[in-house]
Design an enzyme around this catalytic site. Sequence first.
Site, PDB file in Angstrom:
ATOM      1  CG  ASP A 103      28.808   9.845  45.313  1.00  0.00           C
ATOM      2  OD1 ASP A 103      27.586   9.070  45.511  1.00  0.00           O
ATOM      3  OD2 ASP A 103      28.760  11.125  44.727  1.00  0.00           O
ATOM      4  CG  ASP A 115      25.902   8.205  42.203  1.00  0.00           C
ATOM      5  OD1 ASP A 115      25.053   7.776  43.042  1.00  0.00           O
ATOM      6  OD2 ASP A 115      26.648   9.038  42.018  1.00  0.00           O
ATOM      7  CG  ASN A 161      21.791   8.669  34.570  1.00  0.00           C
ATOM      8  OD1 ASN A 161      22.111   7.866  33.830  1.00  0.00           O
ATOM      9  ND2 ASN A 161      21.615   8.408  35.860  1.00  0.00           N
ATOM     10  CG  ASP A 209      22.238   1.599  32.882  1.00  0.00           C
ATOM     11  OD1 ASP A 209      22.210   2.134  33.969  1.00  0.00           O
ATOM     12  OD2 ASP A 209      21.388   1.040  32.183  1.00  0.00           O
TER      13      ASP A 209
END
Length: 245
Positions: A149, A192, A157, A166
């Site tokens: 993770d 993720d 973000n 990304d």
Amino acid sequence: MADQDKTTQFSSQLRERLATIERRDWELWALALGALGIMTLGLVLVLIPAFWSEDRTIQISATITPGMLVGILFIVGLFLVYLVKKQLQLRATRLQSINETWNYEVSHVQMLMDPLTRVFNRSALNEMLAKEIKRAQRNNTMMAFIYVDVDDFKNVNTRHGHLFGDLVLAEVGGILKGSIRGSDFVIRMGGDEFLVALVETNEAGGAIVKNRMMNRVAEWNKTSPMPTYQLSLSCGVHEFDPSGS
């Protein structure tokens, strides 16, 4: 389940097509051998009387007109052309089947790939992972799973934008793939979260791969395109024992 049904249907159709090609190939060989057998039989029938004659000589006389000779040669030529044409058709059909199989396999693998991270997507769970688990149970071999993770990814973000998010996910996919063997594989579970499947590996081997991932993350942070961001992964190793012990 629908993808599996399509795969089964395609495999069945391919087997039927290849069986038809092989059957036609054998038919051509049988036709050629039959023609050769007829000519051989005719020659034997001509030669047999010579073995029963006292002087053991063979005398063959025949009157063939030019038109008859041309006709015989024409028929033989047509027969040879027919055999060659059929062989070329079978070869083209066989090559077409091989090409279709290759294209299908490529497109099928692409359907299982995550376009962003270039690792397998969640659809691979029901196909690839299920097969590996069954193989481990059949061969009584260990498997190790690493659950990965990306730490604090939501803030990535928020602070740096989705484009950089990304980029981080793509880089994580590359880091994970670069840390495993060719027989192992990485699956993006969503967002993720990633799953790394290590075949024929126990928990200790999974820990080694986990440390390799951490080292690659540290190297990536040294050359990060975003100096204000430091990549961090949370990893958990789980061992799968097919014996259930």
